[in-house]
Design a protein around this motif. Structure first.
Motif, PDB file in Angstrom:
ATOM      1  N   LEU A 169      -5.334  -1.229  -1.995  1.00 28.16           N
ATOM      2  CA  LEU A 169      -6.146  -0.160  -1.407  1.00 28.16           C
ATOM      3  C   LEU A 169      -6.940  -0.782  -0.278  1.00 28.16           C
ATOM      4  O   LEU A 169      -7.898  -1.516  -0.506  1.00 28.16           O
ATOM      5  CB  LEU A 169      -7.072   0.428  -2.468  1.00 28.16           C
ATOM      6  CG  LEU A 169      -6.378   1.000  -3.698  1.00 28.16           C
ATOM      7  CD1 LEU A 169      -7.399   1.462  -4.726  1.00 28.16           C
ATOM      8  CD2 LEU A 169      -5.439   2.132  -3.313  1.00 28.16           C
ATOM      9  N   ARG A 172      -8.288  -4.316  -4.161  1.00 27.03           N
ATOM     10  CA  ARG A 172      -8.893  -4.074  -2.852  1.00 27.03           C
ATOM     11  C   ARG A 172      -9.040  -5.376  -2.077  1.00 27.03           C
ATOM     12  O   ARG A 172      -9.321  -5.372  -0.893  1.00 27.03           O
ATOM     13  CB  ARG A 172     -10.252  -3.406  -3.009  1.00 27.03           C
ATOM     14  CG  ARG A 172     -10.163  -2.027  -3.583  1.00 27.03           C
ATOM     15  CD  ARG A 172     -11.522  -1.351  -3.659  1.00 27.03           C
ATOM     16  NE  ARG A 172     -11.441  -0.075  -4.321  1.00 27.03           N
ATOM     17  CZ  ARG A 172     -11.028   1.056  -3.759  1.00 27.03           C
ATOM     18  NH1 ARG A 172     -10.665   1.065  -2.503  1.00 27.03           N
ATOM     19  NH2 ARG A 172     -10.988   2.168  -4.449  1.00 27.03           N
ATOM     20  N   THR A 183      -4.338  -1.616  -9.218  1.00 31.60           N
ATOM     21  CA  THR A 183      -4.812  -1.590  -7.837  1.00 31.60           C
ATOM     22  C   THR A 183      -5.712  -2.780  -7.558  1.00 31.60           C
ATOM     23  O   THR A 183      -6.389  -3.298  -8.453  1.00 31.60           O
ATOM     24  CB  THR A 183      -5.587  -0.295  -7.539  1.00 31.60           C
ATOM     25  OG1 THR A 183      -6.715  -0.212  -8.404  1.00 31.60           O
ATOM     26  CG2 THR A 183      -4.708   0.922  -7.714  1.00 31.60           C
ATOM     27  N   ASP A 213       0.833  -1.195   0.000  1.00 34.14           N
ATOM     28  CA  ASP A 213       0.000   0.000   0.000  1.00 34.14           C
ATOM     29  C   ASP A 213       0.875   1.255   0.000  1.00 34.14           C
ATOM     30  O   ASP A 213       0.391   2.351   0.223  1.00 34.14           O
ATOM     31  CB  ASP A 213      -0.959  -0.003   1.193  1.00 34.14           C
ATOM     32  CG  ASP A 213      -0.254  -0.099   2.527  1.00 34.14           C
ATOM     33  OD1 ASP A 213       0.991  -0.217   2.551  1.00 34.14           O
ATOM     34  OD2 ASP A 213      -0.935  -0.073   3.560  1.00 34.14           O
ATOM     35  N   GLU A 232      -4.745   7.476   1.612  1.00 32.75           N
ATOM     36  CA  GLU A 232      -5.016   7.437   0.176  1.00 32.75           C
ATOM     37  C   GLU A 232      -3.700   7.497  -0.592  1.00 32.75           C
ATOM     38  O   GLU A 232      -2.786   8.231  -0.215  1.00 32.75           O
ATOM     39  CB  GLU A 232      -5.891   8.627  -0.222  1.00 32.75           C
ATOM     40  CG  GLU A 232      -7.317   8.505   0.238  1.00 32.75           C
ATOM     41  CD  GLU A 232      -8.050   7.358  -0.437  1.00 32.75           C
ATOM     42  OE1 GLU A 232      -7.945   7.201  -1.666  1.00 32.75           O
ATOM     43  OE2 GLU A 232      -8.721   6.596   0.294  1.00 32.75           O
TER      44      GLU A 232
END
Length: 77
Positions: free
Chosen positions: A48, A65, A63, A29, A54
Motif C-alpha cells: 500500500l 506500507r 499488506t 500493489d 486503493e
C-alpha cells in the motif's frame, strides 16, 4: 517471462532463480499480479503505497506500507 497476470510467468521466474516458488516473496500493489504469483506457489504481500490506487475492499493478501514491515522467518542459503 510472460504476462504478469499469468501464474506460469511466476513459475518461470522461480525456475530462473533456481528456487522453489515458496522460497520467494512477491510484492506488488496490483491484486491480480499477487493472485497469479500466489497461484504459482509464491509468498505474497500487497504494498500500500502513497499515490497508488486503493486496492479492492475485499482481498486476502497481507499488506505492508514499508519494507521494514517484512520479517523473514527462515534463512535461505
Amino acid at each position: 517471462t510472460g504476462p504478469k497476470v499469468n501464474h506460469d510467468s511466476y513459475a518461470k521466474i522461480a525456475r530462473e532463480f533456481g528456487r522453489p516458488p515458496s522460497d520467494i516473496l512477491f510484492l506488488s500493489d496490483v491484486v491480480t499480479e499477487l493472485a497469479a504469483a500466489r497461484r504459482a506457489g509464491m509468498q505474497t504481500a500487497l504494498c500500500l503505497r502513497p499515490g497508488n490506487a486503493e486496492p479492492p475492499a475485499e482481498h486476502d493478501f497481507e499488506t505492508i506500507r514499508d519494507f521494514g514491515e517484512i520479517r523473514c522467518s527462515a534463512s535461505i542459503p
